[in-house]
Design an enzyme around this catalytic site. Structure first.
Site, PDB file in Angstrom:
ATOM      1  N   LYS A 104      -1.489  -1.331  -4.094  1.00  0.00           N
ATOM      2  CA  LYS A 104      -2.499  -0.279  -4.100  1.00  0.00           C
ATOM      3  C   LYS A 104      -1.751   1.043  -4.042  1.00  0.00           C
ATOM      4  O   LYS A 104      -1.102   1.356  -3.045  1.00  0.00           O
ATOM      5  CB  LYS A 104      -3.464  -0.391  -2.922  1.00  0.00           C
ATOM      6  N   TYR A 140       0.882  -1.179   0.000  1.00  0.00           N
ATOM      7  CA  TYR A 140       0.000   0.000   0.000  1.00  0.00           C
ATOM      8  C   TYR A 140       0.913   1.221   0.000  1.00  0.00           C
ATOM      9  O   TYR A 140       1.604   1.485   0.974  1.00  0.00           O
ATOM     10  CB  TYR A 140      -0.877  -0.057   1.248  1.00  0.00           C
TER      11      TYR A 140
END
Length: 310
Positions: free
Chosen positions: A166, A138
């Protein structure tokens, strides 16, 4: 763009509803999951930034995982944040998530501590080695204060450490480099968290999106994704333009009274309350809920976007 990756489509970062007393509202959380699945979500991201993961105790985090995995009932993969300051703490949360039914875990770089790139690399390798479910990175420098380098991420992917990324960095050039590199890595998912430019990121090679605003309007993001996949960029652009206007709900909070996190997430929760999905727009302290006037402003945006209210 690719369509064969494990994680693709629209994977909203699920909000965590609270009761008037600030406790976890499990009934509302179940309704959020139903709302997202009815909207066509292809996955769910539990305990991300939009899920207020940094504000929840480990026991509350465990309960969130239980509710979401139970409500999803295997229909879509559930990705769970193992977002902690250092490696051992992240491993502890990752193991807990896997034990409670997570299909994959998501981790940021270490934070609070000052961290060297070699330590970030080791951080992801150690987490991946400690759990038996896939690991996604992330990239959210606004929160962890370090940017994940595309070359490092691609090397970790090539070594089988990462199943995807992400990217919420807002660095479109970095994202493009990541997407280009990922073309040679079948099964590696490149997901954008930049909800205002999902159409552009899909054109750059994104496999899907993880939009916080997708809690409010999952159908819109799914229509956008489907239009992009079929190459109908006019339709994708029109849908994205509508969602950009809807995103203006994050400006409902009175200036100078709330952090960007509280203003944005508070608007999402308020919209979900107005739509009849959750019972309250209560936020974790020290954040505050939006008041009546701010709620009216959110309602006006929902009306302009053509979204129904309860």
């Amino acid at each position: 763009m690719t369509t064969s990756t494990t994680y693709s489509g629209v994977i909203p970062p699920v909000v965590t509803p609270l009761t008037a007393d600030g406790e976890l509202d499990t009934a509302s959380l179940e309704r959020v999951v139903g709302h997202l699945l009815d909207g066509g979500a292809s996955g769910l991201f539990a305990l991300g930034s939009s899920g207020e993961t940094a504000y929840l105790t480990p026991a509350e985090q465990d309960e969130v995982i239980k509710v979401i995995t139970s409500a999803a009932a295997g229909r879509v993969p559930v990705l769970v944040g193992a977002i902690e300051t250092t490696t051992n703490r992240a491993i502890e949360r990752a193991r807990a998530a896997a034990g409670l039914g997570a299909d994959a875990v998501v981790a940021t770089a270490p934070f609070y501590t000052r961290t060297h790139p070699t330590e970030i690399d080791r951080h992801f390798r150690d987490i991946a080695a400690a759990v038996d479910v896939p690991l996604l990175a992330y990239d959210v420098p606004v929160c962890v204060h370090s940017k994940l380098d595309p070359e490092m991420l691609l090397a970790l992917a090539a070594d089988g450490v990462l199943a995807g990324v992400k990217d919420s960095s807002g660095d479109d050039g970095s994202f493009r480099r990541l997407a280009i590199g990922a073309r040679g890595l079948p099964g590696f998912s490149v997901l954008t968290g930049h909800e205002l430019v999902v159409d552009a990121m899909m054109l750059s090679g994104a496999d899907g999106s993880v939009p916080g605003l997708g809690n409010v309007d999952p159908h819109g993001y799914v229509r956008l994704h489907q239009a992009a996949v079929r190459g109908d960029w006019a339709a994708a652009t029109a849908e994205q333009d509508r969602l950009v206007a809807l995103f203006d709900i994050v400006g409902a909070a009175a200036p100078g009274t709330a952090s960007a996190t509280a203003a944005g997430l508070g608007a999402f929760k308020t919209a979900l309350m107005l739509r009849g999905v959750i019972a309250t727009n209560v936020m974790s302290p020290p954040m505050r809920r939006l008041d009546a006037a701010e709620t009216s402003a959110v309602a006006a945006h929902l009306d302009r976007a053509g979204l129904s209210r309860a």
